[in-house]
Enzyme design. Structure first.
Site, PDB file in Angstrom:
ATOM      1  N   CYS A 294      12.971   2.635  -1.245  1.00 31.44           N
ATOM      2  CA  CYS A 294      14.260   2.103  -1.698  1.00 31.44           C
ATOM      3  C   CYS A 294      14.698   0.962  -0.779  1.00 31.44           C
ATOM      4  O   CYS A 294      14.146   0.738   0.269  1.00 31.44           O
ATOM      5  CB  CYS A 294      15.329   3.192  -1.647  1.00 31.44           C
ATOM      6  SG  CYS A 294      14.829   4.719  -2.438  1.00 31.44           S
TER       7      CYS A 294
ATOM      8  N   ARG B 202      11.711  -3.419  -3.688  1.00 33.79           N
ATOM      9  CA  ARG B 202      11.413  -2.124  -3.059  1.00 33.79           C
ATOM     10  C   ARG B 202      11.694  -0.950  -3.995  1.00 33.79           C
ATOM     11  O   ARG B 202      11.311   0.175  -3.732  1.00 33.79           O
ATOM     12  CB  ARG B 202      12.241  -1.949  -1.775  1.00 33.79           C
ATOM     13  CG  ARG B 202      12.003  -3.022  -0.720  1.00 33.79           C
ATOM     14  CD  ARG B 202      12.990  -2.881   0.425  1.00 33.79           C
ATOM     15  NE  ARG B 202      12.806  -1.625   1.098  1.00 33.79           N
ATOM     16  CZ  ARG B 202      11.953  -1.448   2.115  1.00 33.79           C
ATOM     17  NH1 ARG B 202      11.221  -2.443   2.533  1.00 33.79           N
ATOM     18  NH2 ARG B 202      11.814  -0.277   2.690  1.00 33.79           N
TER      19      ARG B 202
ATOM     20  N   TRP C 156      14.145   3.760  -5.668  1.00 33.88           N
ATOM     21  CA  TRP C 156      12.865   4.099  -6.312  1.00 33.88           C
ATOM     22  C   TRP C 156      12.825   5.606  -6.261  1.00 33.88           C
ATOM     23  O   TRP C 156      12.697   6.203  -5.181  1.00 33.88           O
ATOM     24  CB  TRP C 156      11.694   3.487  -5.536  1.00 33.88           C
ATOM     25  CG  TRP C 156      10.379   3.689  -6.211  1.00 33.88           C
ATOM     26  CD1 TRP C 156       9.932   3.137  -7.365  1.00 33.88           C
ATOM     27  CD2 TRP C 156       9.322   4.563  -5.770  1.00 33.88           C
ATOM     28  NE1 TRP C 156       8.675   3.570  -7.663  1.00 33.88           N
ATOM     29  CE2 TRP C 156       8.277   4.451  -6.703  1.00 33.88           C
ATOM     30  CE3 TRP C 156       9.157   5.388  -4.687  1.00 33.88           C
ATOM     31  CZ2 TRP C 156       7.085   5.147  -6.587  1.00 33.88           C
ATOM     32  CZ3 TRP C 156       7.977   6.099  -4.554  1.00 33.88           C
ATOM     33  CH2 TRP C 156       6.952   5.978  -5.514  1.00 33.88           C
TER      34      TRP C 156
ATOM     35  N   ASN D 134      16.811   5.930   2.471  1.00 33.69           N
ATOM     36  CA  ASN D 134      15.459   5.603   2.015  1.00 33.69           C
ATOM     37  C   ASN D 134      14.534   6.573   2.723  1.00 33.69           C
ATOM     38  O   ASN D 134      14.531   6.651   3.951  1.00 33.69           O
ATOM     39  CB  ASN D 134      15.112   4.158   2.383  1.00 33.69           C
ATOM     40  CG  ASN D 134      13.646   3.845   2.070  1.00 33.69           C
ATOM     41  OD1 ASN D 134      13.056   4.461   1.188  1.00 33.69           O
ATOM     42  ND2 ASN D 134      13.070   2.914   2.819  1.00 33.69           N
ATOM     43  N   GLY D 135      13.775   7.351   1.969  1.00 36.95           N
ATOM     44  CA  GLY D 135      12.847   8.308   2.584  1.00 36.95           C
ATOM     45  C   GLY D 135      12.919   9.641   1.847  1.00 36.95           C
ATOM     46  O   GLY D 135      13.391   9.714   0.711  1.00 36.95           O
TER      47      GLY D 135
ATOM     48  N   GLU E  59     -10.203  -5.019  -7.543  1.00 32.15           N
ATOM     49  CA  GLU E  59      -8.898  -5.682  -7.355  1.00 32.15           C
ATOM     50  C   GLU E  59      -8.429  -6.322  -8.652  1.00 32.15           C
ATOM     51  O   GLU E  59      -7.262  -6.205  -9.031  1.00 32.15           O
ATOM     52  CB  GLU E  59      -8.996  -6.705  -6.227  1.00 32.15           C
ATOM     53  CG  GLU E  59      -7.769  -7.569  -6.027  1.00 32.15           C
ATOM     54  CD  GLU E  59      -6.487  -6.779  -5.742  1.00 32.15           C
ATOM     55  OE1 GLU E  59      -6.561  -5.567  -5.465  1.00 32.15           O
ATOM     56  OE2 GLU E  59      -5.411  -7.371  -5.820  1.00 32.15           O
TER      57      GLU E  59
ATOM     58  N   LYS F 126      -4.923  -5.382 -10.572  1.00 33.43           N
ATOM     59  CA  LYS F 126      -3.930  -6.407 -10.937  1.00 33.43           C
ATOM     60  C   LYS F 126      -3.555  -6.287 -12.409  1.00 33.43           C
ATOM     61  O   LYS F 126      -2.400  -6.278 -12.776  1.00 33.43           O
ATOM     62  CB  LYS F 126      -4.490  -7.808 -10.651  1.00 33.43           C
ATOM     63  CG  LYS F 126      -4.550  -8.149  -9.190  1.00 33.43           C
ATOM     64  CD  LYS F 126      -3.218  -8.567  -8.624  1.00 33.43           C
ATOM     65  CE  LYS F 126      -2.496  -7.685  -7.688  1.00 33.43           C
ATOM     66  NZ  LYS F 126      -3.022  -6.761  -6.819  1.00 33.43           N
TER      67      LYS F 126
ATOM     68  N   GLU G 135      -1.577  -2.922 -13.138  1.00 32.50           N
ATOM     69  CA  GLU G 135      -0.240  -2.689 -12.576  1.00 32.50           C
ATOM     70  C   GLU G 135       0.810  -3.639 -13.131  1.00 32.50           C
ATOM     71  O   GLU G 135       2.001  -3.342 -13.026  1.00 32.50           O
ATOM     72  CB  GLU G 135      -0.270  -2.744 -11.052  1.00 32.50           C
ATOM     73  CG  GLU G 135      -0.613  -4.083 -10.454  1.00 32.50           C
ATOM     74  CD  GLU G 135      -0.498  -4.050  -8.929  1.00 32.50           C
ATOM     75  OE1 GLU G 135       0.309  -3.303  -8.379  1.00 32.50           O
ATOM     76  OE2 GLU G 135      -1.258  -4.795  -8.281  1.00 32.50           O
TER      77      GLU G 135
ATOM     78  N   HIS H 210     -24.736   3.416 -16.187  1.00 34.47           N
ATOM     79  CA  HIS H 210     -24.674   4.853 -15.858  1.00 34.47           C
ATOM     80  C   HIS H 210     -23.453   5.505 -16.465  1.00 34.47           C
ATOM     81  O   HIS H 210     -22.964   6.518 -15.961  1.00 34.47           O
ATOM     82  CB  HIS H 210     -24.689   5.037 -14.337  1.00 34.47           C
ATOM     83  CG  HIS H 210     -25.930   4.511 -13.693  1.00 34.47           C
ATOM     84  ND1 HIS H 210     -27.134   5.167 -13.745  1.00 34.47           N
ATOM     85  CD2 HIS H 210     -26.166   3.346 -13.051  1.00 34.47           C
ATOM     86  CE1 HIS H 210     -28.051   4.464 -13.121  1.00 34.47           C
ATOM     87  NE2 HIS H 210     -27.494   3.340 -12.687  1.00 34.47           N
TER      88      HIS H 210
ATOM     89  N   LYS I 214       7.243  -2.160  -4.086  1.00 32.33           N
ATOM     90  CA  LYS I 214       6.434  -3.067  -3.275  1.00 32.33           C
ATOM     91  C   LYS I 214       5.774  -2.337  -2.125  1.00 32.33           C
ATOM     92  O   LYS I 214       4.660  -2.639  -1.751  1.00 32.33           O
ATOM     93  CB  LYS I 214       7.294  -4.208  -2.735  1.00 32.33           C
ATOM     94  CG  LYS I 214       6.532  -5.228  -1.928  1.00 32.33           C
ATOM     95  CD  LYS I 214       5.438  -5.880  -2.734  1.00 32.33           C
ATOM     96  CE  LYS I 214       4.619  -6.846  -1.912  1.00 32.33           C
ATOM     97  NZ  LYS I 214       3.388  -7.301  -2.627  1.00 32.33           N
TER      98      LYS I 214
HETATM   99  C1  AGP Z   1      -0.910  -4.085  -4.785  1.00 36.38           C
HETATM  100  O1  AGP Z   1      -0.888  -5.013  -5.854  1.00 36.38           O
HETATM  101  C2  AGP Z   1      -0.097  -2.890  -5.056  1.00 36.38           C
HETATM  102  N1  AGP Z   1       1.258  -3.245  -5.273  1.00 36.38           N
HETATM  103  C3  AGP Z   1      -0.262  -1.756  -4.084  1.00 36.38           C
HETATM  104  O2  AGP Z   1      -1.511  -1.183  -4.376  1.00 36.38           O
HETATM  105  C4  AGP Z   1      -0.261  -2.081  -2.572  1.00 36.38           C
HETATM  106  O3  AGP Z   1      -1.397  -2.838  -2.234  1.00 36.38           O
HETATM  107  C5  AGP Z   1      -0.335  -0.755  -1.797  1.00 36.38           C
HETATM  108  O4  AGP Z   1       0.831  -0.005  -2.091  1.00 36.38           O
HETATM  109  C6  AGP Z   1      -0.468  -0.932  -0.286  1.00 36.38           C
HETATM  110  O5  AGP Z   1       0.676  -1.584   0.205  1.00 36.38           O
HETATM  111  P1  AGP Z   1       0.627  -2.170   1.718  1.00 36.38           P
HETATM  112  O6  AGP Z   1      -0.427  -3.221   1.730  1.00 36.38           O
HETATM  113  O7  AGP Z   1       1.995  -2.693   1.952  1.00 36.38           O
HETATM  114  O8  AGP Z   1       0.277  -1.017   2.628  1.00 36.38           O
END
Ligand code: AGP
Length: 612
Positions: free
Chosen positions: A2, A27, A73, A99-100, A485, A489, A492, A508, A607
């Site tokens: 958050c 966040r 969040w 936050n937590g 990767e 992308k 997400e 396979h 994020k």
């Molecule tokens: C990446 O596009 C994602 N949003 C997510 O996987 C991110 O890489 C992951 O949460 C790790 O975050 P960090 O690099 O801040 O540790």
């Protein structure tokens, strides 16, 4: 995870907090809320985004020079008005944002309910504010002492800001495992989850440490104590973040801006660490521990998400160039599987935010076992940066888009320079190849720029596959992690299901999925396995799959068989991920936009995942 923003000073708090919450929406954005003090306590909170809160508060009393705000969040309790923060004590005097996760909230809630406390929400946070209220009343404590006592009882992670409406000149912040930054303005104080809501007003900040509480007074004085009441002498830092770095700068989305920033951010990640002309590479963070690093008989790379994909490329780089055995671990797995970690081991943690809970916890475990901790982090002053024994900032600048792009390529730059540096130190690469790699690295920014200039073509291809339900990404060698990767992308931000696979693995199993509706993105830039990738493409075409191939400039053979090709410049193979990922970033971005998705704030995501 958050976002928290709080203010006490001589200005109206509402506009400062609302603007700050907008900067922290990356966040979390399930709900938002604010408490303001102007003689009485006014709390407004709403499911949805900060804009929804603003609409709700439009005709309300928003006066007051002290306030706390929160963008959520959801962890405990679904996103709705009741579970939104701030949460207020039963007597209506104390308000708190958090936050937590308070892990022992259920036991505390039960005990407080027996004492007559009534709860309106399902959240762990509301329990904390009632606990403070209980201590304040039962032990006749000041708000500062009641907060201190409650935090000693709480188990888990927290960044909180709290005030009591009967103490209009006091604002209290505290943290453990979740970040909280104190901004020191002129006759005014700010508290926030990171520096972005603060830098418009001051660049003087204090990063609170775990189990520290800051008691702020409107008269301009403050003190930092531990939850055991030990007075601290915090270090005031001057940050060099600039406000325009937090704006979209004319782009439709932060993600697009950050993709296009990469020629510059890759250059920033190299700055002061490489000179091909003079023939040197020097990663500062390694120098004090070079002996231990170059003699390591094993390194463990720990990360999550996109950073884990960077770590996987790190394994290929360190083994290929420096001949150091590397194991790559999901941090969330490493921390729980009772691993063998010895004092001789080096743990390299990669994290853009520097706050990812699983990565932080894995590091804390490794530290207890005596391993050397190396951090590769973007967020200056973050928890991981401060926990590790040494490390390298990637200098990608603030990354606001939830989908990581420029931070990923900057992580690859640092990993590449480290591998080259170690290869040179260990004599595992020849002087000639060393020089070739240095020149190739310095040429990367211009080559990235050249790929970005194909944006229109990539946008066209995106239009051709935007309605797909599933997609497959294939790559070999250094480009297998790029296939992973690229798939992440797409998943997400466009919500299309996508999987990355080593190209040779397709037969396979995944080949059973291929039909005329399945786009297959093939990264075919490897000189070392070219013919094999051509065969993979033919296997896909034989099953009517749609092939989008990333090829080297001038490729003729694949152009004849693939449905679409995107040409990228050639470079040394260990550096090729820096180029092959760029078209995949743009492809996923355009598909997501065409599908009407919220590119910068995809559903259910945040994020930085500072909760487990
Ligand atoms: C990446 O596009 C994602 N949003 C997510 O996987 C991110 O890489 C992951 O949460 C790790 O975050 P960090 O690099 O801040 O540790």
């Amino acid at each position: 995870m958050c976002g928290i923003v709080a203010y006490i000073g001589n200005k109206q708090a509402y506009p400062i907090i609302i603007e700050g919450l907008r900067r922290l929406e990356y966040r979390g954005y399930d709900s938002a809320g604010i408490s303001l003090l102007n003689g009485d306590l006014h709390t407004y909170k709403k499911k949805g985004k900060v804009q929804d809160l603003e609409n709700f508060a439009a005709d309300k009393n928003k006066e007051g020079t002290m306030g706390i705000g929160h963008t959520r969040w959801a962890t405990h309790g679904k996103p709705d008005d009741l579970n939104a923060h701030p949460h207020v004590s039963g007597d209506g005097n104390i308000t708190l944002v958090h936050n937590g996760i308070i892990e022992n909230y259920a036991q505390l809630k039960e005990a407080l309910a027996e004492l007559g406390h009534e709860f309106k929400s399902e959240t762990d946070t509301e329990v904390l504010v009632h606990l403070i209220e209980e201590y304040q009343k039962r032990d006749n404590l000041t708000i500062e002492k009641a907060v201190q006592k409650a935090l000693k009882k709480a188990v888990g992670a927290y960044a909180i800001v709290v005030f009591d409406k009967r103490e209009p000149n006091k604002l209290i912040g505290a943290r453990k495992s979740s970040p909280l930054v104190l901004g020191l303005g002129k006759d005014e104080f700010f508290l926030a989850s990171d520096a972005t809501p603060i830098i418009k007003f001051t660049n003087k900040v204090i990063y609170l440490n775990d189990e520290e509480i800051v008691n702020i007074n409107r008269d301009g004085t403050y003190e930092v104590v531990t939850i055991d009441n030990e007075l601290q002498s915090p270090v005031v830092q001057e940050i060099d973040l600039k406000i325009e770095e937090l704006e979209k700068g004319g782009y439709d989305h932060f993600m697009l801006k950050e993709i296009h920033q990469q020629p510059q951010t890759i250059l920033e990640s190299m700055r002061g660490r490489i000179n091909a002309e003079e023939g040197w590479v020097l990663v500062g963070g390694m120098q004090d521990h070079m002996k231990r690093l170059k003699e390591a008989d094993r390194m463990i790379f720990a990360a999550c998400g996109t950073s884990w994909h960077a770590a996987l490329i790190g394994e290929y780089l360190f083994e290929d160039l420096a001949r150091i055995p590397v194991e790559v671990e999901y941090a969330s797995e490493l921390r729980y599987r009772n691993p063998v970690i010895r004092e001789k081991d080096v743990i390299v943690a990669l994290s853009q935010s520097g706050e990812t809970a699983d990565t932080l916890a894995a590091l804390e475990m490794a530290k207890k076992k005596g391993a050397l901790l190396y951090g590769i982090v973007n967020n200056v002053g973050s928890s991981i940066a401060r926990l590790t024994d040494c490390g390298s900032y990637i200098h990608a600048g603030p990354e606001i888009g939830v989908a990581s792009t420029k931070a990923f390529t900057s992580q690859l730059v640092v990993l590449s320079l480290m591998a080259i540096n170690l290869g040179k130190e260990r004599g595992t690469i020849s002087e000639g190849y060393y020089r070739q790699l240095l020149h190739a690295m310095e040429a990367i920014p211009a080559k990235v720029q050249k790929i970005l200039e194909q944006d229109e073509k990539i946008k066209y291809i995106a239009g051709e596959i935007r309605n797909a339900q599933n997609a497959l990404y294939l790559g070999r060698g250094y480009n297998f992690p790029i296939a992973l990767e690229g798939a992440l992308k797409l998943k997400e931000i466009s919500y299309i299901h996508a999987e990355g696979y080593p190209a040779a693995e397709m037969k396979h199993g995944p080949i059973a999925l291929i039909d005329m509706y399945m786009p297959v993105v093939v990264i075919a830039t490897n000189q070392s396995a070219y013919e094999k990738v051509v065969s993979n493409i033919q296997e896909v075409k034989a099953r009517k799959g749609i092939v989008i191939a990333i090829v080297l400039e001038g490729d003729k053979e694949i152009k004849k068989i693939a449905d679409f090709t995107i040409e990228i410049p050639e470079t040394e193979e260990p550096l090729s991920p820096l180029l092959s990922v760029i078209p995949l970033q743009l492809l996923s971005y355009h598909i997501a936009v065409m599908r009407g998705c919220n590119v910068d704030q995809p559903r259910n995501l945040a994020k930085s995942v500072t909760v487990e």
